[in-house]
Motif scaffolding. Structure first.
Motif, mmCIF file in Angstrom:
data_model
loop_
_atom_site.group_PDB
_atom_site.id
_atom_site.type_symbol
_atom_site.label_atom_id
_atom_site.label_comp_id
_atom_site.label_asym_id
_atom_site.label_seq_id
_atom_site.Cartn_x
_atom_site.Cartn_y
_atom_site.Cartn_z
ATOM 1 N N ALA A 115 0.815 -1.209 0.000
ATOM 2 C CA ALA A 115 0.000 0.000 0.000
ATOM 3 C C ALA A 115 0.855 1.269 0.000
ATOM 4 O O ALA A 115 0.511 2.269 -0.644
ATOM 5 N N THR A 116 1.965 1.239 0.703
ATOM 6 C CA THR A 116 2.847 2.411 0.753
ATOM 7 C C THR A 116 3.446 2.695 -0.614
ATOM 8 O O THR A 116 3.463 3.843 -1.080
ATOM 9 N N GLN B 48 -4.927 6.501 2.354
ATOM 10 C CA GLN B 48 -5.977 6.676 1.358
ATOM 11 C C GLN B 48 -6.131 5.407 0.523
ATOM 12 O O GLN B 48 -7.241 4.988 0.202
ATOM 13 N N ILE B 49 -5.006 4.774 0.190
ATOM 14 C CA ILE B 49 -5.052 3.489 -0.519
ATOM 15 C C ILE B 49 -5.765 2.459 0.351
ATOM 16 O O ILE B 49 -6.638 1.720 -0.113
ATOM 17 N N LEU C 122 3.528 5.778 -5.732
ATOM 18 C CA LEU C 122 3.426 5.739 -7.185
ATOM 19 C C LEU C 122 2.302 6.628 -7.687
ATOM 20 O O LEU C 122 2.418 7.295 -8.716
ATOM 21 N N LEU C 123 1.193 6.656 -6.926
ATOM 22 C CA LEU C 123 0.009 7.398 -7.361
ATOM 23 C C LEU C 123 -0.062 8.811 -6.792
ATOM 24 O O LEU C 123 -0.962 9.580 -7.128
ATOM 25 N N GLY C 124 0.849 9.136 -5.893
ATOM 26 C CA GLY C 124 0.872 10.485 -5.343
ATOM 27 C C GLY C 124 -0.149 10.737 -4.265
ATOM 28 O O GLY C 124 -0.621 11.869 -4.097
ATOM 29 N N VAL C 125 -0.502 9.690 -3.512
ATOM 30 C CA VAL C 125 -1.437 9.845 -2.406
ATOM 31 C C VAL C 125 -0.857 9.178 -1.172
ATOM 32 O O VAL C 125 0.122 8.436 -1.253
ATOM 33 N N LYS C 126 -1.493 9.400 -0.039
ATOM 34 C CA LYS C 126 -1.012 8.800 1.191
ATOM 35 C C LYS C 126 -1.409 7.321 1.269
ATOM 36 O O LYS C 126 -2.406 6.894 0.691
ATOM 37 N N GLU D 297 -9.309 0.437 -0.399
ATOM 38 C CA GLU D 297 -9.317 -1.023 -0.479
ATOM 39 C C GLU D 297 -10.190 -1.655 0.601
ATOM 40 O O GLU D 297 -10.580 -2.818 0.473
ATOM 41 N N ALA D 298 -10.511 -0.916 1.632
ATOM 42 C CA ALA D 298 -11.391 -1.415 2.689
ATOM 43 C C ALA D 298 -12.835 -0.992 2.474
ATOM 44 O O ALA D 298 -13.698 -1.289 3.299
ATOM 45 N N GLY D 299 -13.103 -0.292 1.370
ATOM 46 C CA GLY D 299 -14.455 0.159 1.082
ATOM 47 C C GLY D 299 -14.876 1.357 1.898
ATOM 48 O O GLY D 299 -16.042 1.751 1.864
ATOM 49 N N ARG D 300 -13.948 1.935 2.637
ATOM 50 C CA ARG D 300 -14.291 3.069 3.506
ATOM 51 C C ARG D 300 -14.275 4.398 2.775
ATOM 52 O O ARG D 300 -14.842 5.374 3.251
#
Length: 297
Positions: free
Chosen positions: A43-44, A56-57, A49-53, A61-64
């Motif tokens: 996830a890190t 947030q990934i 790679l995507l420029g987010v924390k 991925e948890a549907g939250r």
């Protein structure tokens, strides 16, 4: 040219984190995680790679956290996923959708039952294999009521009626326009079980015959004479998604519904259903078989 990923604070990020995601939202997150893991990223690394924390990934991925179709396509690009059909099917699971009819039962029935209705609503095709009970989507109101009266621990009369109405409303998927194609593999044992007594059982068989005449519904009977067959000890509900990777298996357990979506599990249950169907009578023979049992009542 890769899809555009909007870095920094987005509209999605401004939305509050969900505390109780639906089954479909959870499944979307699971599929995003599968894409990332196939790319060999944690996830890190994905966040970098995507420029987010990283959180947030994890929330997506948890549907939250909500995900837009564009974001799914961008993630798939950076995860080197070239399966366009799969990516578009996953993108189709995103966005703010209208509340489904099942939400009116949110505080009344277990959430897993609501998830089942949501899966059915979005399915491209449905298939049930059942040994003792009639398929829920083909039950009459009286048969369904008697089934819920047998639940342990006992349900209160109001709870029984809530479950009956919920089950009947689920049947909308085979009556809407266009209806969802539906295949039911029903064992002879289920045809001979007299839930609710003679009158209820006879009406249920007649209803089954009526439903079998509908073009989009296929009912096949597994007679006692067929002998043993794979999957005979469990009830299987198979929901086909827009692509095979998004199929879902629902197993009806005494402690509640169980949903399976791992590729190995989906492959196993596809094979089970194929072998069961191979042992079943053809639709015309099945109708004649059901009619003969109804006449004996």
């Amino acid at each position: 040219m890769p899809p555009v990923w909007v870095t920094g604070r987005s509209k999605e990020a401004d939305k509050p984190v969900r505390t109780n995601p639906t089954g479909r939202q959870l499944r979307l997150g699971i599929e995003l995680r599968k894409l990332r893991e196939r790319a060999g990223l944690n996830a890190t690394e994905a966040g970098q790679l995507l420029g987010v924390k990283q959180n947030q990934i994890s929330n997506m991925e948890a549907g939250r956290a909500g995900v837009s179709p564009e974001r799914v396509r961008t993630m798939a690009y950076h995860y080197d996923c070239s399966d366009t059909a799969l990516v578009e099917a996953i993108a189709g699971m995103t966005g703010d959708r209208k509340r489904g009819w099942w939400e009116e039962y949110r505080e009344i029935l277990p959430s897993a039952l609501l998830d089942l209705a949501e899966v059915e609503h979005h399915a491209a095709r449905l298939c049930t294999a059942i040994t003792v009970h009639m398929p829920g989507l083909l039950q009459t109101t009286d048969h369904a009521r008697e089934t819920f009266r047998q639940v342990v621990p006992d349900l209160s009369p109001p709870n029984i009626e809530h479950r009956v109405s919920f089950r009947i409303k689920r049947q909308a998927v085979i009556f809407r326009d266009p209806p969802t194609p539906y295949v039911a593999l029903v064992h002879e044992a289920a045809l001979r079980m007299q839930f609710g007594g003679f009158a209820v059982a006879k009406a249920q068989l007649r209803h089954l015959l009526d439903m079998s005449e509908r073009e989009h519904i296929t009912i096949k009977v597994l007679p006692f004479a067929a002998g043993g067959f794979p999957g005979s000890g469990q009830s299987i509900f198979y929901s086909s998604g827009p692509v095979p990777q998004l199929d879902t298996v629902h197993l009806d357990q005494s402690h509640g519904p169980v949903f399976l979506d791992a590729e190995a599990q989906l492959s196993k249950y596809r094979l089970l259903l194929e072998r069961m169907e191979a042992k079943a009578l053809a639709p015309k023979e099945s109708r004649e078989f059901i009619h003969s049992i109804a006449q004996d009542l």
